[in-house]
Write an enzyme that holds these catalytic residues in place. Sequence first.
Site, PDB file in Angstrom:
ATOM      1  N   CYS A  15      -0.888   7.605   1.678  1.00 62.82           N
ATOM      2  CA  CYS A  15      -0.135   8.213   0.585  1.00 62.82           C
ATOM      3  C   CYS A  15      -1.121   8.519  -0.538  1.00 62.82           C
ATOM      4  CB  CYS A  15       1.004   7.303   0.120  1.00 62.82           C
ATOM      5  SG  CYS A  15       0.469   5.722  -0.567  1.00 62.82           S
ATOM      6  N   HIS A  16      -0.703   8.427  -1.771  1.00 59.77           N
ATOM      7  CA  HIS A  16      -1.617   8.700  -2.878  1.00 59.77           C
ATOM      8  C   HIS A  16      -2.560   7.532  -3.127  1.00 59.77           C
ATOM      9  CE1 HIS A  16      -3.211  10.452  -6.505  1.00 59.77           C
ATOM     10  NE2 HIS A  16      -3.022   9.297  -7.108  1.00 59.77           N
TER      11      HIS A  16
END
Length: 122
Positions: free
Chosen positions: A88-89
């Site tokens: 993800c981030h």
Amino acid sequence: MRNTLSILLLLLSFSCVSQEEKGIYIIDVQSVKTDIIGKDVQLVDVRSEEEYNKGHIDDAININIADKERFTAEIQKLDKTKPVYIYCHSGVRSHRASKLIQELGFTTIYDFTGGWSVWSQN
């Protein structure tokens, strides 16, 4: 002081072992470069479509973890017997996604700690 340090090291070693026993492995950016890039793997970006469209790791598919129902339906189209790489981030959503796909029967899950924020800096 020595006892406190020994206890801390012991606890850390147990947390790593339990992580591995569950079939979820934490990987770093170097592992992504050597184990994923240019290889035929199941790489899933669990960020939003907007985030994905702004930039993603080559060959990653986008399945947004925020929509749990859609995520569950889409992730089950992957091969449960092959490793799945999740990012993800920064690692929060990928951690949640890793636990969910493990509950769905996936056996080997690699969670890229640092995610896109680390990848995009390299």
